[in-house]
Design a protein around this motif. Structure first.
Motif: not given
Length: 248
Positions: A189-206, A217-224
């Motif tokens: 929630d804008e923790e690395n870049e002002e205005g940027l909101y990001c959701l992230a998920a893991p990729i698991f292997g075998a 990632a995108g602008p906070k208002e649009r993402m929320i």
């Protein structure tokens, strides 16, 4: 028939990889039951060639050349190329910028970025490195890594403020990571870049361990305003990519 010296190099790499805090020559020698004199020569050569790093306490860690080789190996293992069609579809579904990153020592390295025509400006590009504690992708790694690996990274990390939203208290960060593990995805929630909101998920292997992470990632208002929709598409995509690299 294996070559003894080559085998020893590989065993040193494998050992040091599991000790991110580093090991002395004596510790490497004792762990691998190698003579200390030959271990010293071997480790010295790997250090001079950039395959190992040495800290102020003369403890050896994986070096920068292995990061370069690892990035190339990651491409040849096809995590990024396997994931690219899925990332493109995710971008089309959510109409925001999509990323993939892998873990390199204690930082994330971006390996793919799929831009949308309404993308916002961001410093993240393929090949760039960023800290784990203040990025969505990084927090996905921290939330889903084994406890000992997470602790080793956080013990080393300096939780410096990047923006006014950056979490700099370890207890608060760990509480958040626990919540993310339950949700299945992480949030920046804008923790690395002002205005940027990001959701992230893991990729698991075998082997059921986290191999990579993907994000939207995108602008906070649009993402929320579309958070649930984006999270659903993100998790669906992460499961599809995980399945494509052998996770069941």
């Amino acid at each position: 028939m294996s070559v003894k010296s080559a085998e020893r190099v590989l065993r040193v790499f494998e050992l040091v990889a599991h000790h991110p805090e580093g090991l002395t020559i004596k510790e490497i020698s004792e762990n691998l039951s190698f003579p200390q004199s030959s271990t010293s020569n071997l480790v010295g050569t790997l250090f001079e060639e950039g395959y190992l790093n040495q800290d102020s306490l003369k403890r050896y860690k994986l070096g920068p050349k292995l990061v370069q080789l690892g990035t190339l190996a990651m491409e040849s293992l096809d995590i990024s190329s396997q994931g690219t069609p899925h990332l493109k579809k995710l971008m089309e579904d959510v109409q925001e910028t999509v990323f993939m990153a892998v873990l390199s020592e204690r930082e994330l390295v971006y390996v793919a970025k799929i831009d949308n025509n309404r993308s916002i400006r961001t410093t993240a590009q393929p090949g760039y490195r960023k800290p784990l504690y203040c990025t969505g992708l990084g927090k996905a790694f921290l939330a889903f890594l084994p406890q000992n690996e997470k602790n080793a990274i956080l013990d080393y990390a300096e939780l410096s403020p990047i923006t006014k939203n950056t979490i700099t208290d370890r207890q608060e960060l760990e509480k958040e990571l626990k919540r993310f593990a339950g949700m299945g995805y992480s949030i920046d929630d804008e923790e690395n870049e002002e205005g940027l909101y990001c959701l992230a998920a893991p990729i698991f292997g075998a082997d059921h361990t986290i191999q990579a992470a993907i994000s939207v990632a995108g602008p906070k208002e649009r993402m929320i305003s579309r958070k649930e929709f984006i999270a659903d598409k993100l998790l669906q995509t992460s499961k599809e990519i995980s399945k494509s690299i052998g996770h069941s």
